[in-house]
Design a protein around this motif. Structure first.
Motif, short mmCIF file in Angstrom:
data_model
loop_
_atom_site.label_atom_id
_atom_site.label_comp_id
_atom_site.label_asym_id
_atom_site.label_seq_id
_atom_site.Cartn_x
_atom_site.Cartn_y
_atom_site.Cartn_z
N ALA A 14 70.60 7.98 24.51
CA ALA A 14 69.94 6.91 25.25
C ALA A 14 68.44 6.93 24.96
CB ALA A 14 70.21 7.07 26.75
N GLY A 15 67.90 5.73 24.73
CA GLY A 15 66.48 5.62 24.41
C GLY A 15 66.19 5.57 22.92
N ASP A 16 67.14 5.95 22.12
CA ASP A 16 66.96 5.95 20.66
C ASP A 16 67.08 4.53 20.10
OD1 ASP A 16 68.55 9.16 19.83
OD2 ASP A 16 66.57 8.65 20.66
N SER A 17 66.85 4.43 18.80
CA SER A 17 66.94 3.15 18.10
C SER A 17 67.92 3.25 16.94
CB SER A 17 65.56 2.75 17.55
OG SER A 17 64.63 2.57 18.58
N LEU A 18 68.48 2.11 16.59
CA LEU A 18 69.32 1.96 15.41
C LEU A 18 69.05 0.60 14.80
CD1 LEU A 18 72.94 3.17 16.34
CD2 LEU A 18 71.44 4.18 14.62
N VAL A 65 70.36 -7.83 26.23
CA VAL A 65 69.68 -7.15 25.12
C VAL A 65 68.31 -7.74 24.82
CG1 VAL A 65 71.94 -6.66 24.10
CG2 VAL A 65 70.60 -8.60 23.24
N ARG A 66 67.99 -8.87 25.45
CA ARG A 66 66.70 -9.51 25.16
C ARG A 66 65.55 -8.56 25.51
NH1 ARG A 66 67.40 -13.78 27.86
NH2 ARG A 66 68.12 -15.11 26.14
N GLY A 67 64.62 -8.47 24.57
CA GLY A 67 63.49 -7.56 24.76
C GLY A 67 63.72 -6.18 24.17
N ARG A 68 64.98 -5.84 23.89
CA ARG A 68 65.29 -4.54 23.28
C ARG A 68 65.82 -4.70 21.85
NH1 ARG A 68 69.35 -1.59 25.25
NH2 ARG A 68 70.50 -3.37 26.09
N LEU A 87 68.12 2.03 23.39
CA LEU A 87 69.57 1.91 23.56
C LEU A 87 70.04 2.58 24.84
CD1 LEU A 87 70.60 2.41 19.85
CD2 LEU A 87 71.30 0.48 21.30
N LYS A 88 71.07 1.97 25.43
CA LYS A 88 71.64 2.45 26.68
C LYS A 88 73.12 2.77 26.45
CE LYS A 88 68.72 -0.81 29.26
NZ LYS A 88 68.73 -1.92 30.25
#
Length: 125
Positions: A14-18, A65-68, A87-88
């Motif tokens: 959680a909190g990471d990016s892809l 997902v808007r904003g992320r 990411l959650k």
């Protein structure tokens, strides 16, 4: 005929990016509106984001997902991207790329003519 191949999924915290990629093949691939959908276990396929064929025309996001998440495309490479940040666990799903001609209702899967095989995204808490 358009073929779509997704890549970039994986297991993250959680909190990471892809960043997901969708490579499209076919002579007219760049003229299609492109979307991302996702399907979690036991749930219906859900709209995530979509971008017009021109890239600079329009784009839409699911409120969740808007904003992320950010959708973009590179028509020279016939590739669509989905940058996913913050990411959650609830983002865990198989993510599908889709292509459609002149999509009128962007969040309806039936508006899209071609689909990729999907890529798994798993977000641990």
């Amino acid at each position: 005929q358009v073929q779509l191949v997704e890549s970039g999924g994986g297991l993250v915290q959680a909190g990471d990016s892809l960043r997901l990629s969708c490579a499209a093949s076919g002579r007219t691939a760049s003229s299609y509106d492109m979307g991302w959908f996702r399907q979690a276990p036991g749930k219906e396929r859900e709209f995530v984001a979509t971008i017009s064929w021109s890239g600079g025309g329009w784009l839409y996001y699911n409120d969740a997902v808007r904003g992320r998440f950010t959708i973009s495309r590179d028509n020279a490479k016939n590739t669509v991207y989905l940058q996913m940040n913050s990411l959650k666990p609830e983002d865990t799903a198989v993510y599908y790329c889709a292509a459609g001609r002149a999509v009128a209702v962007v969040d309806q899967s039936g508006q899209y003519d071609y689909w990729g095989q999907g890529t798994q995204v798993t977000v641990s808490s």
